[in-house]
Design a protein around this motif. Structure first.
Motif, short mmCIF file in Angstrom:
data_model
loop_
_atom_site.label_atom_id
_atom_site.label_comp_id
_atom_site.label_asym_id
_atom_site.label_seq_id
_atom_site.Cartn_x
_atom_site.Cartn_y
_atom_site.Cartn_z
N LEU A 164 95.30 17.61 9.84
CA LEU A 164 94.38 17.07 8.84
C LEU A 164 95.09 16.19 7.82
O LEU A 164 94.47 15.31 7.22
N VAL A 165 96.38 16.41 7.63
CA VAL A 165 97.14 15.65 6.65
C VAL A 165 97.06 14.15 6.92
O VAL A 165 96.96 13.34 6.00
N VAL A 166 97.08 13.75 8.18
CA VAL A 166 97.12 12.33 8.50
C VAL A 166 95.74 11.66 8.44
O VAL A 166 95.65 10.44 8.43
N LEU A 167 94.68 12.45 8.42
CA LEU A 167 93.34 11.88 8.35
C LEU A 167 93.04 11.46 6.92
O LEU A 167 93.48 12.09 5.96
N GLN A 168 92.28 10.40 6.76
CA GLN A 168 91.99 9.88 5.42
C GLN A 168 90.66 10.42 4.91
O GLN A 168 89.60 9.91 5.23
N TRP A 169 90.75 11.49 4.11
CA TRP A 169 89.58 12.11 3.53
C TRP A 169 89.95 12.66 2.16
O TRP A 169 91.12 12.84 1.84
N GLU A 170 88.94 12.91 1.38
CA GLU A 170 89.13 13.49 0.05
C GLU A 170 88.14 14.63 -0.09
O GLU A 170 87.10 14.62 0.55
N ALA A 171 88.46 15.58 -0.94
CA ALA A 171 87.55 16.72 -1.09
C ALA A 171 87.65 17.31 -2.49
O ALA A 171 88.62 17.10 -3.20
N ALA A 172 86.60 18.04 -2.82
CA ALA A 172 86.58 18.84 -4.04
C ALA A 172 86.00 20.19 -3.68
O ALA A 172 85.08 20.29 -2.87
N LEU A 173 86.54 21.23 -4.26
CA LEU A 173 86.03 22.58 -4.05
C LEU A 173 85.47 23.05 -5.39
O LEU A 173 86.17 23.05 -6.40
N ILE A 174 84.21 23.42 -5.38
CA ILE A 174 83.58 23.90 -6.60
C ILE A 174 83.38 25.39 -6.45
O ILE A 174 82.80 25.86 -5.47
N VAL A 175 83.86 26.15 -7.42
CA VAL A 175 83.83 27.60 -7.35
C VAL A 175 83.00 28.14 -8.50
O VAL A 175 83.12 27.70 -9.64
N SER A 176 82.14 29.10 -8.18
CA SER A 176 81.33 29.75 -9.19
C SER A 176 81.57 31.25 -9.11
O SER A 176 81.54 31.83 -8.02
N ARG A 177 81.80 31.87 -10.21
CA ARG A 177 81.99 33.32 -10.24
C ARG A 177 80.63 33.98 -10.46
O ARG A 177 79.85 33.55 -11.31
N LEU A 178 80.37 35.01 -9.69
CA LEU A 178 79.09 35.71 -9.76
C LEU A 178 79.32 37.16 -10.16
O LEU A 178 80.40 37.69 -10.00
N THR A 179 78.26 37.81 -10.61
CA THR A 179 78.38 39.23 -10.90
C THR A 179 77.99 40.07 -9.70
O THR A 179 78.46 41.17 -9.54
N THR A 180 77.14 39.55 -8.83
CA THR A 180 76.74 40.28 -7.62
C THR A 180 76.58 39.30 -6.47
O THR A 180 76.42 38.10 -6.67
N GLY A 181 76.58 39.83 -5.26
CA GLY A 181 76.38 39.01 -4.08
C GLY A 181 74.96 38.46 -3.98
O GLY A 181 74.71 37.53 -3.24
N LYS A 182 74.03 39.03 -4.72
CA LYS A 182 72.63 38.60 -4.67
C LYS A 182 72.39 37.29 -5.40
O LYS A 182 71.33 36.72 -5.33
N ARG A 183 73.36 36.82 -6.11
CA ARG A 183 73.18 35.59 -6.90
C ARG A 183 73.72 34.35 -6.20
O ARG A 183 73.95 33.32 -6.82
N GLN A 184 73.94 34.43 -4.90
CA GLN A 184 74.50 33.30 -4.18
C GLN A 184 73.60 32.07 -4.24
O GLN A 184 74.09 30.96 -4.41
N GLU A 185 72.31 32.27 -4.10
CA GLU A 185 71.40 31.12 -4.13
C GLU A 185 71.41 30.45 -5.50
O GLU A 185 71.34 29.22 -5.60
N GLN A 186 71.50 31.25 -6.57
CA GLN A 186 71.59 30.66 -7.91
C GLN A 186 72.87 29.85 -8.05
O GLN A 186 72.87 28.76 -8.63
N ALA A 187 73.97 30.38 -7.53
CA ALA A 187 75.23 29.65 -7.61
C ALA A 187 75.15 28.36 -6.80
O ALA A 187 75.60 27.30 -7.27
N ARG A 188 74.57 28.42 -5.61
CA ARG A 188 74.43 27.22 -4.79
C ARG A 188 73.59 26.17 -5.50
O ARG A 188 73.94 24.99 -5.53
#
Length: 191
Positions: free
Chosen positions: A68-92
């Motif tokens: 992947l190093v040689v391929l020309q792409w860029e990315a961003a990772l966005i992380v959200s901290r939740l209090t429970t697994g049930k809040r995934q849709e809200q985080a998304r």
């Protein structure tokens, strides 16, 4: 607008026992897309239909990361901290509400491919309509949901989020350390 992008998601219980929800977005210039797609195809293990981080052995993950190093792409990772697994849709929803205008207006993305979540795709479609209604994004940003096997660009996002989650859960940091150098990471839904 000269870029296409893809996104994926994952969530995991973090070290602090709170849930962590992560969405990577990678982008590629349209002019370079064919070369990136060819490079991704070349990284496929024999007999595989798609590249999936968790289907790879640790040794193969490192090999793919080097490819992947040689391929020309860029990315961003966005992380959200939740209090429970049930809040995934809200985080998304929070992440997409922040990311879609950024992708269109600042990153020059005209098409976003999100890995399909079957019936849950309707929530994203509704959000896209709301964002267009508020003029946060325009119809020039085409958002579509695709199966993992149908578009190779989603493989990049899957690999990024897989490496991040493996580091969070198991401390498998070798691949993530390499990816982290190329991926901008922001927490709490900030780009």
């Amino acid at each position: 607008m000269d870029c296409i992008a893809s996104g994926d998601e994952s969530s995991v219980v973090g070290a602090d026992v709170n849930w962590v929800y992560a969405m990577p977005f990678q982008r590629v210039r349209i002019a370079l897309a064919d070369a990136v797609l060819a490079g991704l195809r070349a990284l496929l293990p024999p007999g595989a239909n798609y590249l999936h981080f968790y289907d790879l052995t640790p040794k193969r993950r490192i090999e793919v990361d080097r490819g992947l190093v040689v391929l020309q792409w860029e990315a961003a990772l966005i992380v959200s901290r939740l209090t429970t697994g049930k809040r995934q849709e809200q985080a998304r929803t929070r992440i997409l509400t922040h990311a879609l205008p950024r992708l269109q207006h600042h990153e020059r993305v005209c098409r976003l491919l999100l890995e399909s979540r079957a019936r849950a795709d309707r929530r994203d479609a509704s959000l896209v309509l709301r964002l267009r209604g508020s003029r946060s994004i325009t119809p020039e940003l085409f958002v579509s949901h695709v199966p993992k096997t149908s578009d190779k660009l989603t493989w990049l996002a899957d690999f990024i989020v897989g490496a991040f989650v493996a580091e969070q859960v198991r401390g498998d940091s070798e691949v993530w350390r390499s990816e982290e150098r190329r991926v901008g990471k922001e927490c709490r839904s900030r780009w």
